[in-house]
Scaffold this motif. Sequence first.
Motif, PDB file in Angstrom:
ATOM      1  N   CYS A 191       0.853  -1.196   0.000  1.00 53.46           N
ATOM      2  CA  CYS A 191       0.000   0.000   0.000  1.00 53.46           C
ATOM      3  C   CYS A 191       0.883   1.238   0.000  1.00 53.46           C
ATOM      4  O   CYS A 191       2.088   1.157   0.205  1.00 53.46           O
ATOM      5  CB  CYS A 191      -0.908   0.010   1.234  1.00 53.46           C
ATOM      6  SG  CYS A 191       0.021  -0.027   2.791  1.00 53.46           S
ATOM      7  N   SER A 192       0.268   2.370  -0.264  1.00 48.24           N
ATOM      8  CA  SER A 192       0.997   3.636  -0.181  1.00 48.24           C
ATOM      9  C   SER A 192       1.037   4.099   1.266  1.00 48.24           C
ATOM     10  O   SER A 192       0.056   3.942   2.011  1.00 48.24           O
ATOM     11  CB  SER A 192       0.319   4.702  -1.053  1.00 48.24           C
ATOM     12  OG  SER A 192       0.461   4.399  -2.417  1.00 48.24           O
ATOM     13  N   SER A 208      -1.435   6.791   3.288  1.00 46.40           N
ATOM     14  CA  SER A 208      -2.470   6.492   2.300  1.00 46.40           C
ATOM     15  C   SER A 208      -3.321   7.723   1.976  1.00 46.40           C
ATOM     16  O   SER A 208      -4.239   7.641   1.163  1.00 46.40           O
ATOM     17  CB  SER A 208      -3.367   5.362   2.805  1.00 46.40           C
ATOM     18  OG  SER A 208      -3.968   5.726   4.041  1.00 46.40           O
ATOM     19  N   TYR A 209      -3.027   8.839   2.624  1.00 49.06           N
ATOM     20  CA  TYR A 209      -3.738  10.093   2.359  1.00 49.06           C
ATOM     21  C   TYR A 209      -2.793  11.260   2.655  1.00 49.06           C
ATOM     22  O   TYR A 209      -1.787  11.105   3.350  1.00 49.06           O
ATOM     23  CB  TYR A 209      -5.006  10.204   3.212  1.00 49.06           C
ATOM     24  CG  TYR A 209      -4.746  10.121   4.705  1.00 49.06           C
ATOM     25  CD1 TYR A 209      -4.468  11.269   5.456  1.00 49.06           C
ATOM     26  CD2 TYR A 209      -4.777   8.904   5.368  1.00 49.06           C
ATOM     27  CE1 TYR A 209      -4.215  11.197   6.815  1.00 49.06           C
ATOM     28  CE2 TYR A 209      -4.533   8.817   6.732  1.00 49.06           C
ATOM     29  CZ  TYR A 209      -4.250   9.964   7.443  1.00 49.06           C
ATOM     30  OH  TYR A 209      -3.997   9.900   8.782  1.00 49.06           O
ATOM     31  N   GLU A 257       0.410  11.801  -0.242  1.00 51.04           N
ATOM     32  CA  GLU A 257       0.084  10.377  -0.304  1.00 51.04           C
ATOM     33  C   GLU A 257       1.222   9.619  -0.990  1.00 51.04           C
ATOM     34  O   GLU A 257       1.672  10.008  -2.063  1.00 51.04           O
ATOM     35  CB  GLU A 257      -1.217  10.163  -1.086  1.00 51.04           C
ATOM     36  CG  GLU A 257      -1.616   8.709  -1.208  1.00 51.04           C
ATOM     37  CD  GLU A 257      -2.875   8.513  -2.026  1.00 51.04           C
ATOM     38  OE1 GLU A 257      -3.140   7.363  -2.431  1.00 51.04           O
ATOM     39  OE2 GLU A 257      -3.591   9.508  -2.274  1.00 51.04           O
ATOM     40  N   LYS A 303       2.885   2.250  -3.155  1.00 46.84           N
ATOM     41  CA  LYS A 303       2.398   0.886  -3.343  1.00 46.84           C
ATOM     42  C   LYS A 303       3.184   0.194  -4.463  1.00 46.84           C
ATOM     43  O   LYS A 303       3.378   0.758  -5.541  1.00 46.84           O
ATOM     44  CB  LYS A 303       0.911   0.895  -3.687  1.00 46.84           C
ATOM     45  CG  LYS A 303       0.299  -0.489  -3.833  1.00 46.84           C
ATOM     46  CD  LYS A 303      -1.191  -0.408  -4.111  1.00 46.84           C
ATOM     47  CE  LYS A 303      -1.797  -1.804  -4.248  1.00 46.84           C
ATOM     48  NZ  LYS A 303      -3.245  -1.762  -4.486  1.00 46.84           N
TER      49      LYS A 303
END
Length: 410
Positions: free
Chosen positions: A48-49, A52-53, A144, A150
């Motif tokens: 995942c990054s 994530s935000y 992000e 990711k």
Amino acid sequence: MKLLTVDTIEQAREKLADRVKSWTLKTDMVPVDKAPGCILAEDIFSPCSIPSYRRSTVDGYAVLACDTSGAGEGIPVILKLTGSVLIGRQADIKVSSGECVYVPTGGMLPQGADAMVMLEYSEAAGAYLSVYKSVAPGAGIIEEGEDFQKGKLLLKKGTCIRAQETGALSAAGILNVSVYASLSLAIISTGDELVSPEQEPAPGKIRDVNTSALKALAKRYGCNAAISQVLPDDEAVLENAVRSAMTACDIIIISGGSSKGDRDFTAKIIDSVSKPGVFTHGLAVKPGKPTILGWDDQNKKLFAGLPGHPVSAMMIFTTIFGWLSEILFNKQPAFPVPARISCNVPGAPGKTVFMPVVLELQGGFYLAKPVFGKAGIISTLTDADGYIIIERNKEGIKQDESVLVYLFQE
């Protein structure tokens, strides 16, 4: 009888690498919280990054950076305060030109905002905010995927897992990782003068140092000391101990008995229990010349006879088995520290010299001070931060000459 010449450290390493390439290293899947100290057996890619935000790194107000242009102590920019973001909640609000939104540290950045103004440089009054300092786009925020994207490499194979790596793995939601299983090691210290550390030595006796010191080094280099013994200089007893260790361990270390005295049986025993047996009998190094290396082709067992003096034994273990762990486990070699030597240090004709040093920061650079001492003086290493290498073709190092210091790992 074998006729073996003394090897350089490079020749011994080459022979060693040629033999252990037949090893098939085992791996284990372990929980991340059990992984510190282990070595990754595979590349880890982020699922995942991270984050994530878009999030704020400061406590303050989300703005459009262009709206703060020209702001200063005397002439603040006035923005309309249209709402706030709660930590741990989605930012269901948009920032348009002339507006701002309060966001706590770690909070999600509202849509439209591209910078944060810190509380220290602003003042809220009712529905309006006075901004006393201009900010550039990106100020006070993390985009992000700015940490890890990711699908991108998170940790490389061969990484020794520390607290930092466990944090990165946890952030990516990775719960288990594949690590190399430790190589199994036997440490047999030999000497009629040795007693265990808990005993009070009688006259002529000394406490065994090498067993505990080599066990600690072994753990550092990805080995588990499954067997450790202190035995007298008795050829039959030692040979039986070595044969027994071969059934359980990948590497058998005999500390002591490697020189050419009447009671030094190491080379003979290695040749007796293995084929082809000893392949290095003596290293062109100081300290540690009486080092022996051997190999059993049938059972893929590695043998090492280390000098009995603690400094020699620990330096050879570091430079041989520390190096071996790097090539076996794909570890990145430790980066040496550049320094200047504090005094003239002589070399040893035909030998590579490992000289322990203390590092002192002086005037913005490191000064390496040699720790002179005999091979049996343990404080030579306890006082040192690392060591320098004087190549065998050098007469020595002159005062203020640049050197590289290889740090003793924690």
